[in-house]
Enzyme design. Structure first.
Site, PDB file in Angstrom:
ATOM      1  CB  SER A  25      69.574  25.315   3.188  1.00 35.31           C
ATOM      2  OG  SER A  25      68.998  26.541   3.408  1.00 35.31           O
ATOM      3  CE  LYS A 155      73.589  29.347   8.629  1.00 33.48           C
ATOM      4  NZ  LYS A 155      72.541  29.447   7.612  1.00 33.48           N
TER       5      LYS A 155
HETATM    6  N1  SAM Z   1      68.271  24.206   7.455  1.00 32.76           N
HETATM    7  C1  SAM Z   1      67.007  24.882   7.209  1.00 32.76           C
HETATM    8  C2  SAM Z   1      66.427  24.314   5.929  1.00 32.76           C
HETATM    9  O1  SAM Z   1      67.144  23.601   5.247  1.00 32.76           O
HETATM   10  O2  SAM Z   1      65.249  24.563   5.640  1.00 32.76           O
HETATM   11  C3  SAM Z   1      67.158  26.381   7.136  1.00 32.76           C
HETATM   12  C4  SAM Z   1      67.482  26.980   8.474  1.00 32.76           C
HETATM   13  S1  SAM Z   1      67.295  28.730   8.515  1.00 32.76           S
HETATM   14  C5  SAM Z   1      68.697  29.267   7.627  1.00 32.76           C
HETATM   15  C6  SAM Z   1      67.731  29.145  10.163  1.00 32.76           C
HETATM   16  C7  SAM Z   1      66.708  28.727  11.190  1.00 32.76           C
HETATM   17  O3  SAM Z   1      67.277  28.907  12.497  1.00 32.76           O
HETATM   18  C8  SAM Z   1      65.415  29.560  11.208  1.00 32.76           C
HETATM   19  O4  SAM Z   1      64.312  28.757  10.852  1.00 32.76           O
HETATM   20  C9  SAM Z   1      65.300  30.036  12.668  1.00 32.76           C
HETATM   21  O5  SAM Z   1      63.976  29.995  13.183  1.00 32.76           O
HETATM   22  C10 SAM Z   1      66.173  29.025  13.377  1.00 32.76           C
HETATM   23  N2  SAM Z   1      66.621  29.461  14.708  1.00 32.76           N
HETATM   24  C11 SAM Z   1      67.254  30.623  15.020  1.00 32.76           C
HETATM   25  N3  SAM Z   1      67.471  30.667  16.365  1.00 32.76           N
HETATM   26  C12 SAM Z   1      66.982  29.506  16.893  1.00 32.76           C
HETATM   27  C13 SAM Z   1      66.905  28.980  18.222  1.00 32.76           C
HETATM   28  N4  SAM Z   1      67.415  29.659  19.262  1.00 32.76           N
HETATM   29  N5  SAM Z   1      66.322  27.780  18.413  1.00 32.76           N
HETATM   30  C14 SAM Z   1      65.809  27.095  17.358  1.00 32.76           C
HETATM   31  N6  SAM Z   1      65.850  27.541  16.072  1.00 32.76           N
HETATM   32  C15 SAM Z   1      66.430  28.737  15.840  1.00 32.76           C
END
Ligand code: SAM
Length: 282
Positions: A25, A155
């Site tokens: 990412s 996103k």
């Molecule tokens: N941008 C990150 C990186 O560059 O490493 C990748 C993010 S990953 C695609 C999506 C993240 O959203 C996951 O780590 C997940 O734990 C987090 N997530 C999902 N629901 C969430 C919430 N309600 N509060 C906080 N984080 C959340």
């Protein structure tokens, strides 16, 4: 798909490991920045849904100011990154806002980003609903945290009613663009809304306890919202760079690389611990 087959198939996945990024990412934020110059002159930055932390790595490299503060929030624990304060919290929880503001000493943020994605259940309607709630929570936090003129990137998945979201964003930001970085798979509906020039509506107060609803909040506070808006769409990143859907021959991929940062709390952790203690047979 195993680690080595991903190395062979997905060049961005491998390139991330070669360059020391925790996730592929990172290239999405780098390509968004090369198009929109979002990461210049920032002092206070919030990275929502940040784990494992590749966006925070990019931010900590780009935000060089000594007094700058970067806060990374995720449900999952995150391994430390230089110059980044990590907060294990739910972005949909009302207390998360005050925890972030405490770290900033009450000062507003210049830039808020969210790369949030829920764990997919496979139930399409439920997954779509949770994703929409995550975007709305990120937007609510952004409207409560940003200084006037600040920027927000999140996103999105370009589904039904996305034009309504563009219209609502258009009331809060001077410029709203839908951007697709080269490293985001062309076959996926994923894209990023890039909202620049935050302009809080006079008298409009974000209400964190009461989530924004489609067609709600902004009109109900005196704004007419009859027209749906089509946001300009920009493909960004060097278009001659690797296409994330294409297959390339890559001799180096014969050697599989270790991940830059092993998962801190993987779902299989309990099973590994049990096996180590001899409680689980091979
Ligand atoms: N941008 C990150 C990186 O560059 O490493 C990748 C993010 S990953 C695609 C999506 C993240 O959203 C996951 O780590 C997940 O734990 C987090 N997530 C999902 N629901 C969430 C919430 N309600 N509060 C906080 N984080 C959340």
């Amino acid at each position: 798909m195993g680690k080595s087959s991903k190395d062979k198939r997905d060049l961005y996945y491998r390139k991330a490991k070669e360059e020391g990024w925790r996730a592929r990412s990172a290239f999405k934020l780098l390509q968004l920045d090369s198009q929109f110059h979002l990461l210049q002159g920032l002092n206070r930055v919030v990275d929502l849904c940040a784990a494992p932390g590749s966006w925070s790595q990019v931010l900590s490299q780009r935000v060089q100011n000594e007094d700058a503060k970067i806060v990374a929030v995720d449900l999952q624990p995150m391994s430390p990154i230089d110059g980044v304060v990590t907060l294990q919290a739910d972005i949909t929880h009302p207390k998360t806002l005050s925890r972030i503001l405490d770290i900033f000493g009450g000062e507003p943020a210049d830039f808020v980003c969210s790369d949030g994605a829920p764990d997919v259940t496979g139930l399409h309607d439920l997954d779509e609903y949770i994703q929409a709630q995550l975007i709305l929570s990120a937007l609510e936090l952004a409207t409560a945290l940003l200084r006037p003129g600040g920027s927000f990137v999140a996103k999105i998945f370009r589904g039904r009613d996305i034009d309504l979201m563009y219209s609502q964003l258009g009331l809060l930001f001077e410029k709203v663009t839908c951007a697709k970085p080269r490293s985001s798979r062309g076959t996926s509906l994923e894209a990023f809304i890039v909202c620049q020039g935050y302009t809080p509506r006079p008298g409009w107060k974000p209400q964190l306890g009461k989530p924004l609803q489609v067609g709600d909040t902004i009109e109900s506070q005196g704004q007419d919202l009859e027209e749906r808006m089509v946001a300009p769409f920009i493909a960004c990143g060097d278009l001659s760079a690797y296409d994330s859907d294409a297959t390339y021959s890559n001799k180096k991929a014969k050697t599989s690389l270790d991940p830059v940062q092993s998962p801190t709390a993987p779902p299989y952790k309990k099973a590994v611990d049990m096996r180590r203690k001899g409680l689980l047979r091979k």
